[in-house]
Design an enzyme around this catalytic site. Structure first.
Site, PDB file in Angstrom:
ATOM      1  N   HIS A   1       0.873  -1.174   0.000  1.00 41.20           N
ATOM      2  CA  HIS A   1       0.000   0.000   0.000  1.00 41.20           C
ATOM      3  C   HIS A   1       0.913   1.227   0.000  1.00 41.20           C
ATOM      4  O   HIS A   1       2.119   1.121   0.228  1.00 41.20           O
ATOM      5  CB  HIS A   1      -0.890  -0.005   1.231  1.00 41.20           C
ATOM      6  CG  HIS A   1      -1.979  -1.029   1.174  1.00 41.20           C
ATOM      7  ND1 HIS A   1      -3.050  -1.001   2.030  1.00 41.20           N
ATOM      8  CD2 HIS A   1      -2.182  -2.092   0.355  1.00 41.20           C
ATOM      9  CE1 HIS A   1      -3.861  -2.009   1.754  1.00 41.20           C
ATOM     10  NE2 HIS A   1      -3.348  -2.689   0.739  1.00 41.20           N
TER      11      HIS A   1
ATOM     12  N   GLU B   1       1.379   3.694   2.093  1.00 45.46           N
ATOM     13  CA  GLU B   1       2.094   3.942   3.344  1.00 45.46           C
ATOM     14  C   GLU B   1       3.218   2.932   3.543  1.00 45.46           C
ATOM     15  O   GLU B   1       4.317   3.281   3.965  1.00 45.46           O
ATOM     16  CB  GLU B   1       1.129   3.867   4.538  1.00 45.46           C
ATOM     17  CG  GLU B   1       0.002   4.872   4.481  1.00 45.46           C
ATOM     18  CD  GLU B   1      -1.259   4.367   3.795  1.00 45.46           C
ATOM     19  OE1 GLU B   1      -2.341   4.896   4.089  1.00 45.46           O
ATOM     20  OE2 GLU B   1      -1.182   3.443   2.955  1.00 45.46           O
TER      21      GLU B   1
ATOM     22  N   SER C   1      -7.304   7.533   3.841  1.00 45.62           N
ATOM     23  CA  SER C   1      -7.371   7.053   5.217  1.00 45.62           C
ATOM     24  C   SER C   1      -6.717   5.675   5.318  1.00 45.62           C
ATOM     25  O   SER C   1      -7.050   4.773   4.540  1.00 45.62           O
ATOM     26  CB  SER C   1      -8.848   6.996   5.639  1.00 45.62           C
ATOM     27  OG  SER C   1      -8.984   6.654   6.983  1.00 45.62           O
TER      28      SER C   1
ATOM     29  N   CYS D   1      -5.672   1.932   5.993  1.00 46.52           N
ATOM     30  CA  CYS D   1      -6.359   0.672   6.305  1.00 46.52           C
ATOM     31  C   CYS D   1      -5.796   0.106   7.614  1.00 46.52           C
ATOM     32  O   CYS D   1      -4.863   0.656   8.204  1.00 46.52           O
ATOM     33  CB  CYS D   1      -6.149  -0.320   5.161  1.00 46.52           C
ATOM     34  SG  CYS D   1      -4.451  -0.957   5.076  1.00 46.52           S
TER      35      CYS D   1
ATOM     36  N   CYS E   1      -1.916  -0.661   7.403  1.00 44.88           N
ATOM     37  CA  CYS E   1      -1.077   0.534   7.452  1.00 44.88           C
ATOM     38  C   CYS E   1      -1.175   1.211   8.818  1.00 44.88           C
ATOM     39  O   CYS E   1      -0.172   1.726   9.329  1.00 44.88           O
ATOM     40  CB  CYS E   1      -1.453   1.482   6.319  1.00 44.88           C
ATOM     41  SG  CYS E   1      -1.135   0.737   4.688  1.00 44.88           S
TER      42      CYS E   1
END
Length: 147
Positions: free
Chosen positions: A52, A54, A79, A81, A84
């Site tokens: 992802h 991040e 936002s 998950c 992350c």
């Protein structure tokens, strides 16, 4: 809230990911006013279940002393998950700046509950970009968030 240069860098990462056939989510890790890690969602490009935005930014920051993470800010276009969020909590990153949470609400409550400062920009450009992607590629989006 106005986009600062760090958020703009995260947004550019998201756009880079989209240009390369991926999901438009980008992130940067900032320490002492400098970007030390940047990345974007690369699940499609690298066939990875964990890259992802991040996670890619953290990976690209390389190994850091715990004090670095504890004095950093993570900027992300969407936002975070649960995965992350777990990394943010593990490394005790004290502040997360989120571009938008309209298309997906991650584990912001868990971050706040654990003392992380959460700032949501509700950036219109980011909301529109993510919404267009979800509408255009629902099967990819649903796979990414585990639906």
């Amino acid at each position: 809230m106005e986009k600062d240069n760090f958020y703009k860098a995260a947004l550019e990462e998201a756009k880079n990911g989209m240009r390369n056939g991926g999901i438009p989510i980008g992130s940067v890790l900032v320490y002492k006013g400098k970007i030390i890690g940047r990345g974007h969602n690369q699940r499609i490009q690298k066939g990875s279940p964990i890259l992802h935005g991040e996670m890619d930014a953290l990976e690209n920051a390389g190994r850091q002393n715990a004090a670095v993470y504890r004095n950093s800010v993570l900027y992300t276009t969407l936002s975070p998950c649960s995965m992350c969020t777990g990394a943010i909590l593990l490394y005790e990153i004290p502040k997360v700046v989120i571009g938008e949470n309209q298309n997906f609400m991650g584990a912001e409550g868990l971050l706040r509950k654990n003392g992380v400062e959460v700032v949501v920009l509700n950036d219109e450009e980011t909301i529109e970009m993510m919404g267009r992607f979800i509408d255009s590629f629902p099967e990819v989006w649903n796979e990414d968030i585990g639906v």
